[in-house]
Design a protein around this motif. Structure first.
Motif, mmCIF file in Angstrom:
data_model
loop_
_atom_site.group_PDB
_atom_site.id
_atom_site.type_symbol
_atom_site.label_atom_id
_atom_site.label_comp_id
_atom_site.label_asym_id
_atom_site.label_seq_id
_atom_site.Cartn_x
_atom_site.Cartn_y
_atom_site.Cartn_z
ATOM 1 N N GLU A 210 -15.154 9.287 -35.119
ATOM 2 C CA GLU A 210 -14.157 10.339 -33.878
ATOM 3 C C GLU A 210 -15.056 9.890 -32.609
ATOM 4 O O GLU A 210 -15.089 9.573 -31.263
ATOM 5 C CB GLU A 210 -14.471 11.033 -33.804
ATOM 6 C CG GLU A 210 -13.873 11.873 -32.224
ATOM 7 C CD GLU A 210 -12.868 13.322 -32.488
ATOM 8 O OE1 GLU A 210 -13.163 14.108 -32.925
ATOM 9 O OE2 GLU A 210 -12.305 14.443 -31.524
ATOM 10 N N ALA A 213 -16.001 5.774 -31.649
ATOM 11 C CA ALA A 213 -14.741 5.878 -30.847
ATOM 12 C C ALA A 213 -14.588 6.077 -29.406
ATOM 13 O O ALA A 213 -13.953 5.063 -29.250
ATOM 14 C CB ALA A 213 -13.254 5.953 -32.438
ATOM 15 N N LYS A 214 -15.219 6.551 -29.343
ATOM 16 C CA LYS A 214 -15.062 6.689 -27.674
ATOM 17 C C LYS A 214 -15.472 5.503 -26.699
ATOM 18 O O LYS A 214 -14.900 5.589 -26.429
ATOM 19 C CB LYS A 214 -15.723 8.332 -27.912
ATOM 20 C CG LYS A 214 -15.545 9.556 -27.650
ATOM 21 C CD LYS A 214 -16.346 10.445 -27.604
ATOM 22 C CE LYS A 214 -15.495 12.252 -27.447
ATOM 23 N NZ LYS A 214 -16.293 12.972 -29.300
ATOM 24 N N PRO A 218 -9.104 0.802 -28.415
ATOM 25 C CA PRO A 218 -8.531 0.818 -30.112
ATOM 26 C C PRO A 218 -7.288 -0.684 -29.213
ATOM 27 O O PRO A 218 -6.470 -0.092 -30.762
ATOM 28 C CB PRO A 218 -7.351 2.513 -29.160
ATOM 29 C CG PRO A 218 -7.766 2.643 -27.759
ATOM 30 C CD PRO A 218 -9.266 1.534 -27.440
ATOM 31 N N ALA A 277 -12.233 2.636 -33.146
ATOM 32 C CA ALA A 277 -11.335 2.889 -32.292
ATOM 33 C C ALA A 277 -9.653 2.765 -32.921
ATOM 34 O O ALA A 277 -8.896 2.942 -32.526
ATOM 35 C CB ALA A 277 -11.423 2.934 -30.582
ATOM 36 N N GLN A 280 -8.032 4.937 -35.720
ATOM 37 C CA GLN A 280 -8.116 6.106 -35.856
ATOM 38 C C GLN A 280 -7.215 6.179 -34.689
ATOM 39 O O GLN A 280 -5.984 6.366 -35.446
ATOM 40 C CB GLN A 280 -9.226 6.419 -34.526
ATOM 41 C CG GLN A 280 -9.393 8.334 -33.976
ATOM 42 C CD GLN A 280 -9.983 8.653 -33.687
ATOM 43 O OE1 GLN A 280 -11.025 9.003 -33.890
ATOM 44 N NE2 GLN A 280 -10.113 8.223 -32.420
ATOM 45 N N GLU A 281 -6.992 5.253 -34.007
ATOM 46 C CA GLU A 281 -5.338 5.009 -33.119
ATOM 47 C C GLU A 281 -4.333 4.390 -34.526
ATOM 48 O O GLU A 281 -3.627 4.858 -34.444
ATOM 49 C CB GLU A 281 -5.404 3.501 -32.299
ATOM 50 C CG GLU A 281 -3.796 3.321 -31.451
ATOM 51 C CD GLU A 281 -4.414 3.915 -29.904
ATOM 52 O OE1 GLU A 281 -4.946 4.893 -29.698
ATOM 53 O OE2 GLU A 281 -3.846 3.708 -29.107
ATOM 54 N N ASN A 314 -8.717 13.227 -30.108
ATOM 55 C CA ASN A 314 -7.489 12.524 -29.787
ATOM 56 C C ASN A 314 -5.856 12.698 -30.781
ATOM 57 O O ASN A 314 -4.793 13.366 -29.750
ATOM 58 C CB ASN A 314 -7.942 10.894 -30.204
ATOM 59 C CG ASN A 314 -8.068 10.584 -28.809
ATOM 60 O OD1 ASN A 314 -8.781 11.267 -28.355
ATOM 61 N ND2 ASN A 314 -8.365 9.037 -29.047
#
Ligand code: KG4
Ligand code: ZN
Length: 373
Positions: A210, A213-214, A218, A277, A280-281, A314
């Motif tokens: 997380e 990924a910021k 994504p 990213a 995670q998406e 997110n």
């Protein structure tokens, strides 16, 4: 029993946790207050192995459980201005996680709880770890987003996303569960942890992915969204994890990903962020789509999030926005109650206590594969 103090004990995985929660019925509605919440984390112990080692975990629980109990009583004692013995005598019942989880870890908490129940003649309540995650939603602060409906009304659909589980659970009333979907292979948190390893991030992968990924895009990588659009509410994350592995191999042209990022300097960092990213998406797209289609099918009034992965901002934001668009309540526990803790176990215990549903200590056993029902 309406106004009671419950001692919660949780040792299902790698946190030795003891908490005291006070439950009251105020104009017919349960109000739960945390009096103490001790979590003795083993993350540092397991980090060097890149994951939880069961034997190491159960030994650490043995070492940590008595100090955790003392600390829980101490913090209650300070709040209630009583002595430690008084703090213990003020406990009305003991709630303990009996499963699912690592058997060696569960046994430490369960046997500690049984001995305590025997010695103090207090009633005991066996709790399923997953219902504990769900009931974290009934403790502590509620949604601070003004426009958001944050009441909890049944029927409720709860998405439990943790290191060991990914399930969609329908609840038409308290303590009654119908699992309407679950993962066929890896849990969402497990996928985060495995991909974290591939990206050479510290354990556990979830919070670290997380963070990284910021600064990533994504949309940079198109990873698979398994079972999306299918007519069921099940999940599969193992293909996604493999897709990330192949992508890393492909980029680095190496057989093993271990040096793909370290040797690539700034470019390596950007790549890492983009993969994190995009991964995670992909996970969040599937979790949100499945949850919303189940919410529509079962016409629920509340969507809830629970489990360690529910700490992901997110995921919370996307599900909150979708729930709002669909006109239903949304609930998620504060981040510190999403990951394993004993306040959630004590809170669940309160709802059993309300029904005087206790179990003699002789009948309580640890069950690594305990099902939610
Ligand atoms: O509920 P939990 O503490 O333990 C189990 O019951 O499994 O969940 C731990 C899992 C780990 O896989 C961890 O990587 C994941 O929750 N996790 C997260 C985040 N924080 C913890 N995953 C994604 N984003 C986070 N912020
Ligand atoms: Zn958990």
């Amino acid at each position: 029993m309406e106004n009671i103090k419950i001692l919660g004990i949780e040792t299902s995985c790698d946190e030795t946790a003891i908490a005291i929660v006070e439950g009251k019925l105020i104009t017919g509605k349960p109000k739960l207050t945390i009096l103490s919440n001790i979590i003795s984390s083993q993350i540092d112990l397991h980090a060097k192995y890149g994951g939880v080692v069961p034997e190491v975990a159960s030994r650490a629980h043995m070492e940590n459980i008595v100090p955790a109990m003392k600390a829980a009583l101490k913090s209650h004692e300070l709040k209630a201005r009583s002595s430690k013995l008084l703090a213990l005598s003020q406990i009305d019942a003991i709630a303990v996680t009996c499963g699912p989880g690592l058997i060696g870890s569960l046994l430490v908490g369960v046997n500690f709880a049984k001995a305590l129940a025997y010695a103090t003649a207090k009633p005991i309540i066996p709790i399923n770890h997953l219902e504990g995650h769900i009931y974290a939603n009934f403790v502590g602060e509620k949604s601070k987003v003004k426009s958001q409906k944050s009441k909890i009304e049944f029927p409720v659909l709860c998405l439990i996303v943790s290191g060991g589980h990914t399930s969609l659970v329908l609840m038409k009333k308290h303590l009654k569960y119908q699992v309407v979907g679950e993962t066929w292979d890896d849990a969402a948190g497990e996928a985060f942890d495995k991909v974290g390893k591939l990206l050479e991030l510290p354990y556990p992968g979830g919070p670290n992915i997380e963070k990284v990924a910021k600064s990533g895009n994504p949309k940079s990588f198109k990873f698979p969204r398994a079972l999306m659009g299918k007519n069921n509410f099940n999940f599969s994350f193992s293909g996604l994890k493999t897709a990330v592995l192949y992508e890393i191999r492909n980029i680095s042209k190496l057989k093993a990903p271990a040096t793909a990022f370290a040797s690539a300097g700034r470019q390596g960092l950007k790549l890492k962020a983009d993969i994190a990213a995009s991964f995670q998406e992909a996970v969040i797209d599937v979790l949100v789509e499945k949850t919303m289609s189940a919410a529509r099918k079962y016409q629920v009034k509340t969507i809830m999030l629970a489990g360690g992965v529910a700490a992901n901002q997110n995921l919370k934001d996307r599900l909150r926005a979708q729930s709002s668009g669909f006109g239903v309540n949304f609930a998620v526990p504060p981040a510190k109650l999403c990951t394993d803790n004993a306040a959630m176990i004590a809170a669940t215990g309160y709802f059993y206590g309300l029904k005087n549903d206790f179990t003699p200590w002789q009948k309580i056993n640890a069950d690594a594969n305990l099902k939610l029902k």
